[in-house]
Write an enzyme that holds these catalytic residues in place. Structure first.
Site, PDB file in Angstrom:
ATOM      1  N   ARG A  92      52.178  50.790  68.291  1.00 18.07           N
ATOM      2  CA  ARG A  92      52.556  49.488  68.802  1.00 18.07           C
ATOM      3  C   ARG A  92      51.635  48.453  68.185  1.00 18.07           C
ATOM      4  NH1 ARG A  92      55.954  47.602  72.706  1.00 18.07           N
ATOM      5  NH2 ARG A  92      55.142  45.686  73.596  1.00 18.07           N
ATOM      6  N   ILE A  93      52.215  47.378  67.704  1.00 17.46           N
ATOM      7  CA  ILE A  93      51.402  46.307  67.138  1.00 17.46           C
ATOM      8  C   ILE A  93      50.731  45.567  68.292  1.00 17.46           C
ATOM      9  CG2 ILE A  93      51.504  44.129  65.870  1.00 17.46           C
ATOM     10  CD1 ILE A  93      53.867  45.419  64.299  1.00 17.46           C
ATOM     11  N   HIS A 110      44.693  55.237  59.796  1.00 18.36           N
ATOM     12  CA  HIS A 110      45.949  55.036  59.084  1.00 18.36           C
ATOM     13  C   HIS A 110      46.056  56.103  57.994  1.00 18.36           C
ATOM     14  CE1 HIS A 110      49.426  52.919  57.600  1.00 18.36           C
ATOM     15  NE2 HIS A 110      48.906  52.896  56.390  1.00 18.36           N
TER      16      HIS A 110
HETATM   17  C1  GAR Z   1      48.681  60.204  62.579  1.00 12.51           C
HETATM   18  O1  GAR Z   1      49.036  60.699  61.310  1.00 12.51           O
HETATM   19  C2  GAR Z   1      48.145  58.789  62.471  1.00 12.51           C
HETATM   20  O2  GAR Z   1      47.330  58.576  61.344  1.00 12.51           O
HETATM   21  C3  GAR Z   1      49.418  58.017  62.378  1.00 12.51           C
HETATM   22  O3  GAR Z   1      50.255  58.609  63.330  1.00 12.51           O
HETATM   23  C4  GAR Z   1      49.934  59.989  63.438  1.00 12.51           C
HETATM   24  C5  GAR Z   1      49.687  60.332  64.884  1.00 12.51           C
HETATM   25  O4  GAR Z   1      49.525  61.717  65.047  1.00 12.51           O
HETATM   26  N1  GAR Z   1      49.218  56.615  62.610  1.00 12.51           N
HETATM   27  C6  GAR Z   1      49.893  55.655  61.973  1.00 12.51           C
HETATM   28  O5  GAR Z   1      50.775  55.876  61.179  1.00 12.51           O
HETATM   29  C7  GAR Z   1      49.492  54.244  62.333  1.00 12.51           C
HETATM   30  N2  GAR Z   1      50.099  53.312  61.449  1.00 12.51           N
HETATM   31  P1  GAR Z   1      48.820  62.303  66.325  1.00 12.51           P
HETATM   32  O6  GAR Z   1      49.569  61.743  67.537  1.00 12.51           O
HETATM   33  O7  GAR Z   1      49.014  63.791  66.212  1.00 12.51           O
HETATM   34  O8  GAR Z   1      47.369  61.904  66.301  1.00 12.51           O
END
Ligand code: GAR
Length: 211
Positions: A92-93, A110
């Site tokens: 969420r932004i 990220h």
């Molecule tokens: C992770 O890969 C994180 O870096 C990414 O979402 C995933 C969450 O996985 N975040 C983004 O893309 C933010 N822009 P998780 O719930 O298993 O930690």
């Protein structure tokens, strides 16, 4: 000990890695988990967090106006007196209201170099473009989308990664160690004091602080 509020929207594998680092890893004696919060009350990561013994809280963001919702989230989080807001797959932004409430104390991970790719689907982007390498970035959050000052970056070798699942597997392994390591360094005062006010200076620095 620094009090962490970990925010997630889904699976929570980064949250698990952070909790483990707090219990018996690089964050032991440095940090404690004040709360794991989600904007999705049914996020699998919330249940996992509770099973790991963490306090949990949630507010559904569905159909909510960003600023109003974020003001409520700030109120909830403040009850846990967090020193750092740690975004771990929080999809969420954040509104300026939220960012100002915790200015300079919000971190995000990220799964790409934030100078090359912002927003969603970073692993798909790396896979589809057949990148030989991608970079995981931990950064402070400012009011832009994935634009805040970079605290740490670490490369992921993608050579021979022939499926999206393999790209993700390699990337997540790096995410899970980089996030806890970077937080530990930040808490120990080993990283330069980059506040969003100094973001412009950081953005003009071509090299990541931690190659
Ligand atoms: C992770 O890969 C994180 O870096 C990414 O979402 C995933 C969450 O996985 N975040 C983004 O893309 C933010 N822009 P998780 O719930 O298993 O930690």
């Amino acid at each position: 000990k620094a009090r962490l509020a970990i925010l997630l929207s889904g699976r929570g594998s980064n949250m698990v890695a952070l909790v483990k680092a707090v219990h018996s890893g690089v964050l032991q004696n440095l940090a404690e988990v004040a709360v794991v919060f989600s904007n999705k009350p049914d996020a699998p990561g919330l249940e996992t967090a509770a099973a790991l013994g963490c306090a949990t809280a949630s507010l559904s963001s569905q159909g909510r106006k960003r600023a109003e919702f974020d003001a409520e989230v700030v109120e909830v989080l403040n009850q846990y007196r967090p020193d750092y807001i740690v975004l771990a797959g929080y999809m969420r932004i954040l509104s300026p209201t939220f960012i100002r409430a915790f200015a300079g104390r919000i971190l995000n991970i990220h799964p790409a170099d934030t100078h090359q790719h912002q927003g969603l689907h970073a692993y798909e982007w790396a896979f589809e473009n057949q990148l030989p390498e991608t970079k995981i970035t931990v950064h402070l959050v400012d009011e832009g989308l994935d634009t805040g000052p970079v605290l740490a970056q670490h490369p992921v070798d993608l050579q021979g990664a022939d499926s999206l699942a393999e790209v993700e597997r390699r990337g997540l392994a790096v995410e899970h160690s980089l996030y806890a390591d970077t937080l530990a360094r930040l808490i120990r005062g080993e990283l330069p004091n980059l506040t969003p006010e100094t973001a412009t200076a950081a953005e003009t620095t071509p090299e990541p602080l931690v190659p």
